[in-house]
Design an enzyme around this catalytic site. Structure first.
Site, mmCIF file in Angstrom:
data_model
loop_
_atom_site.group_PDB
_atom_site.id
_atom_site.type_symbol
_atom_site.label_atom_id
_atom_site.label_comp_id
_atom_site.label_asym_id
_atom_site.label_seq_id
_atom_site.Cartn_x
_atom_site.Cartn_y
_atom_site.Cartn_z
ATOM 1 N N GLU A 15 8.746 15.842 -0.696
ATOM 2 C CA GLU A 15 8.838 14.925 0.443
ATOM 3 C C GLU A 15 9.552 15.568 1.640
ATOM 4 O O GLU A 15 10.044 14.857 2.529
ATOM 5 C CB GLU A 15 9.551 13.643 0.008
ATOM 6 C CG GLU A 15 8.743 12.859 -1.001
ATOM 7 C CD GLU A 15 9.502 11.653 -1.520
ATOM 8 O OE1 GLU A 15 9.373 10.583 -0.924
ATOM 9 O OE2 GLU A 15 10.240 11.784 -2.502
ATOM 10 N N SER A 189 6.992 9.158 -2.829
ATOM 11 C CA SER A 189 5.867 9.346 -1.911
ATOM 12 C C SER A 189 4.528 9.456 -2.636
ATOM 13 O O SER A 189 3.590 10.046 -2.119
ATOM 14 C CB SER A 189 6.066 10.580 -1.032
ATOM 15 O OG SER A 189 7.053 10.334 -0.074
ATOM 16 N N SER A 324 8.390 3.126 9.648
ATOM 17 C CA SER A 324 8.733 2.902 8.235
ATOM 18 C C SER A 324 9.157 1.465 7.956
ATOM 19 O O SER A 324 9.733 0.790 8.807
ATOM 20 C CB SER A 324 9.860 3.845 7.804
ATOM 21 O OG SER A 324 9.412 5.161 7.768
HETATM 22 P P1 ADP Z 1 6.594 6.376 -5.568
HETATM 23 O O1 ADP Z 1 8.032 6.431 -5.953
HETATM 24 O O2 ADP Z 1 5.995 7.724 -5.488
HETATM 25 O O3 ADP Z 1 6.356 5.526 -4.355
HETATM 26 P P2 ADP Z 1 5.421 4.172 -7.100
HETATM 27 O O4 ADP Z 1 5.789 3.887 -8.498
HETATM 28 O O5 ADP Z 1 5.952 3.263 -6.083
HETATM 29 O O6 ADP Z 1 5.833 5.682 -6.789
HETATM 30 O O7 ADP Z 1 3.832 4.207 -7.009
HETATM 31 C C1 ADP Z 1 3.157 4.452 -5.799
HETATM 32 C C2 ADP Z 1 2.119 3.390 -5.529
HETATM 33 O O8 ADP Z 1 1.151 3.361 -6.582
HETATM 34 C C3 ADP Z 1 2.655 1.965 -5.482
HETATM 35 O O9 ADP Z 1 3.178 1.670 -4.220
HETATM 36 C C4 ADP Z 1 1.397 1.156 -5.826
HETATM 37 O O10 ADP Z 1 0.529 1.060 -4.713
HETATM 38 C C5 ADP Z 1 0.732 2.025 -6.861
HETATM 39 N N1 ADP Z 1 1.180 1.660 -8.219
HETATM 40 C C6 ADP Z 1 2.129 2.301 -8.935
HETATM 41 N N2 ADP Z 1 2.289 1.749 -10.146
HETATM 42 C C7 ADP Z 1 1.433 0.723 -10.221
HETATM 43 C C8 ADP Z 1 1.109 -0.249 -11.231
HETATM 44 N N3 ADP Z 1 1.725 -0.246 -12.423
HETATM 45 N N4 ADP Z 1 0.151 -1.161 -10.940
HETATM 46 C C9 ADP Z 1 -0.467 -1.177 -9.736
HETATM 47 N N5 ADP Z 1 -0.219 -0.288 -8.761
HETATM 48 C C10 ADP Z 1 0.715 0.653 -8.976
HETATM 49 MG MG MG Z 2 9.685 5.821 -4.837
#
Ligand code: ADP
Ligand code: MG
Ligand code: MG
Ligand code: K
Length: 356
Positions: A15, A189, A324
């Site tokens: 990132e 990210s 953001s």
């Molecule tokens: P990061 O820390 O990289 O943002 P996240 O866990 O927030 O990781 O996952 C990124 C994106 O992927 C989420 O904002 C969502 O859009 C999608 N996502 C992640 N996990 C799920 C899940 N279990 N069900 C549906 N969508 C998910």
């Molecule tokens: Mg995150």
């Protein structure tokens, strides 16, 4: 005299580029009457520099041209940055630091640990909360223990995946099914994250996640909207209004986050008032469960159809670009960007005094 504020940018995680944008935005919005900005860049290799050029040259990645090699000693007697100009050693005092770094070795407690040793107040969560917030598995365990709603998940190590691939895949298929989400446990990210629909994709996704981390988390996929809430404070944290993300892609992946102009933020989220309140309450609860300080953006899944809400993750150093969600949610809640930054620095100093 203005307070000397070190702003850390760049860093060693995937990132890095996002951090450049966030940090430039922070530096542009800070009140120069009150704060003297000391920009400190960290390269992707982890080398530290004191930056002396224009803020605009940070985002385009040319900042190294105008920098002096520097180190932040853990020895508290310096209380600042040591840097080198033509072989001469100089010291830049730091009254506080804002680590505008995302991801591992920035948001995960490591930099926070260094700042603790150096005895310099810093914005945001302390060592433990930062480390826990970075680790999706620890976060889920703590939230689950506190009775907060989370999605079903499984954890594997890279060694387990490569050693017992068939068992791991079968386990995921039986217990979570498809679609599911495969993620490196410690990242952000959306780097290394895949939405998986079948065995072929599962194999690729686990291989990908294993490139980023020794620990892999797999989650049941929820048919949902991404909704987010900003939390601010130390002892008595408060929650902003709730925002919704409308990615024009299958999920909120890296492209949608930083490259796709079609991604829209909806503030406030288009949800019934009682759901907004439920999410705000959960955000503060989750914040307290992780014992966060200063700030965090608490992210949720709002399930289509059922209206069920799940806590997804807490980001202890959320994005700070002018578009953001974290600062935008505060703006919508009546707290302007510049004032938000001041509040964050005040909270950092308050926390420091509380500890020392
Ligand atoms: P990061 O820390 O990289 O943002 P996240 O866990 O927030 O990781 O996952 C990124 C994106 O992927 C989420 O904002 C969502 O859009 C999608 N996502 C992640 N996990 C799920 C899940 N279990 N069900 C549906 N969508 C998910
Ligand atoms: Mg995150
Ligand atoms: Mg996320
Ligand atoms: K996180």
């Amino acid at each position: 005299m203005p307070l000397k504020l070190g702003v850390l940018f760049g860093g060693q995680s995937g990132e890095h580029e996002v951090s450049l944008m966030s940090a430039a935005s922070v530096m542009k919005n800070i009140d120069r009457q009150k704060f003297e900005i000391i920009p400190i860049g960290i390269t992707k290799n982890g080398h530290w520099y004191l930056y002396k050029g224009d803020i605009d040259d940070i985002q385009n990645g040319n900042w190294l041209d105008n920098s002096y090699k520097a180190i932040l000693p853990p020895d508290p007697s310096y209380h600042g940055l040591i840097y080198f100009v033509n072989g001469e050693i100089k010291i830049e005092r730091l009254d506080a630091v804002f680590p505008v770094l995302h991801g591992p070795r920035g948001e995960d407690g490591t930099i926070q640990g260094l700042l603790e040793l150096a005895n310099i107040p810093y914005v945001g969560a302390g060592v433990t909360s930062s480390a826990v917030g970075m680790d999706k598995v620890f976060t889920k365990k703590l939230l689950e223990h506190a009775g907060l709603p989370i999605v079903p998940y499984l954890v594997f190590t890279k060694k387990q995946w490569y050693g017992q691939s068939e068992d791991v895949a079968e386990n995921i298929e039986t217990r979570l099914g498809y679609p599911n989400f495969v993620k490196p446990a410690n990242l952000g990210s959306s780097v290394g994250i895949t939405k998986v629909h079948d065995r072929v994709e599962l194999t690729e996704a686990l291989n990908l996640a294993a490139r980023y981390d020794r620990k892999i988390i797999v989650e049941k996929s929820i048919n949902c909207k991404d909704v987010e809430c900003s939390v601010l404070g130390n002892e008595n944290p408060r929650a902003s209004t709730v925002g919704e993300i409308m990615p024009a892609r299958e999920f909120y992946d890296y492209q949608a986050k930083y490259c796709d102009t079609a991604t829209r933020l909806l503030i406030p989220a288009q949800l019934p008032d009682e759901k907004i309140e439920e999410i705000r309450t959960l955000a503060v609860k989750a914040y307290k469960v992780l014992d966060c300080q200063g700030m965090a953006r608490v992210d949720f899944f709002y399930e289509n159809g059922t209206g069920n809400v799940y806590v997804n993750e807490l980001n202890t150093i959320p994005g700070f670009t002018h578009v953001s969600m974290y600062p935008k949610l505060w703006e919508a809640s009546g707290l302007a960007y510049g004032k938000l930054l001041e509040d964050l620095i005040d909270l950092a100093l308050e926390r420091f005094q509380d500890v020392h």
